[in-house]
Scaffold this active site. Structure first.
Site, PDB file in Angstrom:
ATOM      1  CB  CYS A 199      -0.919  -0.006   1.188  1.00  0.00           C
ATOM      2  SG  CYS A 199      -2.128  -1.394   1.260  1.00  0.00           S
ATOM      3  CG  HIS A 210      -3.083   3.311   2.387  1.00  0.00           C
ATOM      4  ND1 HIS A 210      -3.642   2.982   1.139  1.00  0.00           N
ATOM      5  CD2 HIS A 210      -3.190   2.132   3.132  1.00  0.00           C
ATOM      6  CE1 HIS A 210      -3.935   1.895   1.252  1.00  0.00           C
ATOM      7  NE2 HIS A 210      -3.598   1.237   2.431  1.00  0.00           N
ATOM      8  CG  ASN A 221      -6.446  -0.825   1.103  1.00  0.00           C
ATOM      9  OD1 ASN A 221      -5.890  -0.617   0.285  1.00  0.00           O
ATOM     10  ND2 ASN A 221      -6.024  -1.577   2.461  1.00  0.00           N
TER      11      ASN A 221
HETATM   12  N1  ACO Z   1     -18.634  -8.511   8.914  1.00  0.00           N
HETATM   13  C1  ACO Z   1     -18.835  -8.850  10.305  1.00  0.00           C
HETATM   14  N2  ACO Z   1     -18.088  -9.127  11.404  1.00  0.00           N
HETATM   15  C2  ACO Z   1     -16.729  -9.253  10.920  1.00  0.00           C
HETATM   16  C3  ACO Z   1     -16.292  -8.980   9.656  1.00  0.00           C
HETATM   17  C4  ACO Z   1     -17.063  -8.571   8.694  1.00  0.00           C
HETATM   18  N3  ACO Z   1     -16.709  -8.435   7.367  1.00  0.00           N
HETATM   19  N4  ACO Z   1     -14.793  -9.178   9.725  1.00  0.00           N
HETATM   20  C5  ACO Z   1     -14.598  -9.503  10.749  1.00  0.00           C
HETATM   21  N5  ACO Z   1     -15.563  -9.605  11.573  1.00  0.00           N
HETATM   22  C6  ACO Z   1     -15.756  -9.949  13.053  1.00  0.00           C
HETATM   23  C7  ACO Z   1     -14.711 -10.776  13.546  1.00  0.00           C
HETATM   24  O1  ACO Z   1     -14.752 -12.208  13.365  1.00  0.00           O
HETATM   25  C8  ACO Z   1     -14.680 -10.553  15.054  1.00  0.00           C
HETATM   26  O2  ACO Z   1     -15.414 -11.280  15.394  1.00  0.00           O
HETATM   27  P1  ACO Z   1     -15.172 -12.046  17.225  1.00  0.00           P
HETATM   28  O3  ACO Z   1     -14.967 -10.936  18.042  1.00  0.00           O
HETATM   29  O4  ACO Z   1     -16.439 -12.632  17.298  1.00  0.00           O
HETATM   30  O5  ACO Z   1     -14.123 -12.772  16.855  1.00  0.00           O
HETATM   31  C9  ACO Z   1     -14.813  -9.229  14.960  1.00  0.00           C
HETATM   32  O6  ACO Z   1     -15.633  -8.671  13.906  1.00  0.00           O
HETATM   33  C10 ACO Z   1     -13.776  -8.098  15.351  1.00  0.00           C
HETATM   34  O7  ACO Z   1     -12.875  -8.542  14.383  1.00  0.00           O
HETATM   35  P2  ACO Z   1     -11.419  -7.578  14.292  1.00  0.00           P
HETATM   36  O8  ACO Z   1     -10.554  -8.025  13.289  1.00  0.00           O
HETATM   37  O9  ACO Z   1     -10.949  -7.156  15.575  1.00  0.00           O
HETATM   38  O10 ACO Z   1     -12.107  -6.132  14.019  1.00  0.00           O
HETATM   39  P3  ACO Z   1     -11.292  -4.705  13.805  1.00  0.00           P
HETATM   40  O11 ACO Z   1     -12.391  -3.807  14.504  1.00  0.00           O
HETATM   41  O12 ACO Z   1     -10.026  -4.720  13.999  1.00  0.00           O
HETATM   42  O13 ACO Z   1     -11.622  -4.402  12.142  1.00  0.00           O
HETATM   43  C11 ACO Z   1     -10.154  -4.493  10.299  1.00  0.00           C
HETATM   44  C12 ACO Z   1     -10.900  -5.345  11.202  1.00  0.00           C
HETATM   45  C13 ACO Z   1     -11.269  -3.580   9.457  1.00  0.00           C
HETATM   46  C14 ACO Z   1      -9.611  -5.559   9.280  1.00  0.00           C
HETATM   47  C15 ACO Z   1      -9.212  -3.576  10.871  1.00  0.00           C
HETATM   48  O14 ACO Z   1      -8.256  -4.272  11.690  1.00  0.00           O
HETATM   49  C16 ACO Z   1      -8.208  -3.048   9.888  1.00  0.00           C
HETATM   50  O15 ACO Z   1      -8.727  -1.798   9.314  1.00  0.00           O
HETATM   51  N6  ACO Z   1      -6.819  -3.172   9.890  1.00  0.00           N
HETATM   52  C17 ACO Z   1      -5.894  -2.445   9.118  1.00  0.00           C
HETATM   53  C18 ACO Z   1      -5.952  -3.007   7.671  1.00  0.00           C
HETATM   54  C19 ACO Z   1      -5.160  -1.992   6.983  1.00  0.00           C
HETATM   55  O16 ACO Z   1      -4.681  -0.935   7.154  1.00  0.00           O
HETATM   56  N7  ACO Z   1      -4.219  -2.489   6.009  1.00  0.00           N
HETATM   57  C20 ACO Z   1      -3.044  -1.602   5.424  1.00  0.00           C
HETATM   58  C21 ACO Z   1      -2.711  -2.289   4.369  1.00  0.00           C
HETATM   59  S1  ACO Z   1      -3.117  -3.488   3.248  1.00  0.00           S
HETATM   60  C22 ACO Z   1      -1.941  -3.854   2.278  1.00  0.00           C
HETATM   61  O17 ACO Z   1      -0.791  -3.453   2.463  1.00  0.00           O
HETATM   62  C23 ACO Z   1      -2.233  -4.742   1.037  1.00  0.00           C
END
Ligand code: ACO
Length: 343
Positions: free
Chosen positions: A126, A266, A296
């Protein structure tokens, strides 16, 4: 972990470099959160509150990364008033090349008719667009080249596991491009801060398809060709490193955030952007946000956002703009530039 600052004043470079034109392209097909509700156990409410994403563009099966890159490039060249024959170097930032080789830059060269250019790809996930921009800047500022085409392009849908709700809702396809030329007036590209931490590679990767796990029936059965991410960990490092890079770039350039008219971060997650704004004590309005409409798009994200910001009048001549990125590797970076079409 390594962090490097690149400051033209310190290096005594002879030429300033500006972005002479930008362009972007997003595929016609749009997938909304409601579409994802039909294929995985998710909801519009979860996706919007956790990520800020409402829709994203998806390439057709027969539409490749180089097709999208070529269209963004044509638009950037048109904006710069430059013909493809004037382009001397094409660098494409991508983690989703059409194929392992030849490189996407060569395929773009052929599509746009830039016969006089030498072409290659860079891979910094990214962060790719800012890494490619910095690379292009070095060639122009040294006087080696006059016209460089920088492109970030991704078909993220080609590495998406459509059964994994924690990743499939996050990504989109598209391309952004910029033409670099020497500046006659103004500051153009100023300070860049770039950092990497390979010890955290496992937190965000595609494990299969390379020399560690060459493609086989087994790797495909195990889904190793799909993107894997420890979302919570990535989130934390993204906020910390992007905030630190922004502070360091400001310090190195002798500017404060008040001097910056627009931060183009980003576009991964609106909560990451909000957390950075809070830590920098900056109003969220200073940040350009389009993650709601694109998701993204990895290496394409900042290129698309910059083009939208420029064409929408959000960035004007004389504005100081901050590009701020983070991605797999880990890689991150911050570039400060003064906007102005002055080549
Ligand atoms: N729909 C519903 N529930 C979901 C979904 C979904 N699409 N995805 C995950 N959940 C659930 C999980 O299973 C989890 O359930 P549990 O508590 O029962 O286990 C709950 O939601 C919370 O999951 P988390 O992963 O802790 O959710 P979080 O608030 O951290 O959000 C996310 C996840 C959006 C991926 C976030 O962590 C994020 O944006 N991370 C950074 C991503 C990023 O910046 N990437 C950059 C570079 S990408 C690259 O370089 C290619």
């Amino acid at each position: 972990m390594s962090v490097v600052s690149i400051n033209p004043d310190v290096m005594g470079e002879s030429r300033r470099v500006c972005i002479a034109g930008t362009g972007s392209y997003a595929p016609e097909r749009v997938m909304t959160n409601a579409d994802f509700e039909k294929i995985v156990d998710t909801s519009d409410e979860w996706i919007v509150t956790r990520t800020g994403i409402r829709e994203r563009h998806m390439a057709r099966d027969d539409e490749t990364t180089s097709d999208m890159a070529a269209e963004a490039a044509r638009r950037a060249l048109a904006a710069a008033g430059i013909g493809p024959e004037e382009v001397q170097m094409i660098v494409v930032a991508t983690i989703t090349p059409d194929m392992p080789f030849p490189n996407t830059g060569c395929l773009v060269q052929d599509k746009i008719g830039a016969r006089g250019a030498f072409c290659f790809d860079v891979e910094a996930a990214c962060s790719g667009f800012v890494y490619a921009l910095e690379l292009g800047r070095q060639y122009v500022s040294s006087g080696a080249l006059d016209t460089v085409l920088v492109i970030g392009a991704e078909k993220m849908s080609s590495m998406t596991d459509w059964t994994d709700r924690s990743t499939c809702v996050l990504f989109g396809d598209g391309a952004g491009a910029a033409v670099l030329r020497p500046c006659r007036r103004g500051r153009g590209l100023m300070t860049s801060v770039m950092g990497s931490d390979g010890s955290l590679a496992e937190l965000l990767m595609v494990p299969g398809g390379g020399s560690r796990n060459p493609t086989s029936h087994e790797t495909v059965d195990k889904g190793l060709h799909y993107l894997k991410m420890e979302g919570r960990e990535v989130f934390k490092y993204a906020v910390n490193n992007m905030t630190a890079a922004a502070r360091e770039a400001l310090e190195k350039s002798g500017l404060s955030l008040e001097d910056v008219a627009c931060v183009i971060p980003h576009q991964a997650n609106v909560r990451i952007i909000q957390a950075i704004a809070q830590r920098l004590h900056a109003p969220i309005e200073k940040f350009f946000i389009n993650v709601d409409r694109y998701g993204n798009t990895s290496g394409a994200s900042v290129g698309i956002a910059m083009d939208e910001a420029v064409r929408g009048g959000r960035v004007k001549a004389g504005d100081v703009v901050m590009l701020l990125v983070f991605g797999g590797g880990f890689t991150w970076g911050c570039s400060l530039l003064e906007w102005g079409k002055r080549s």
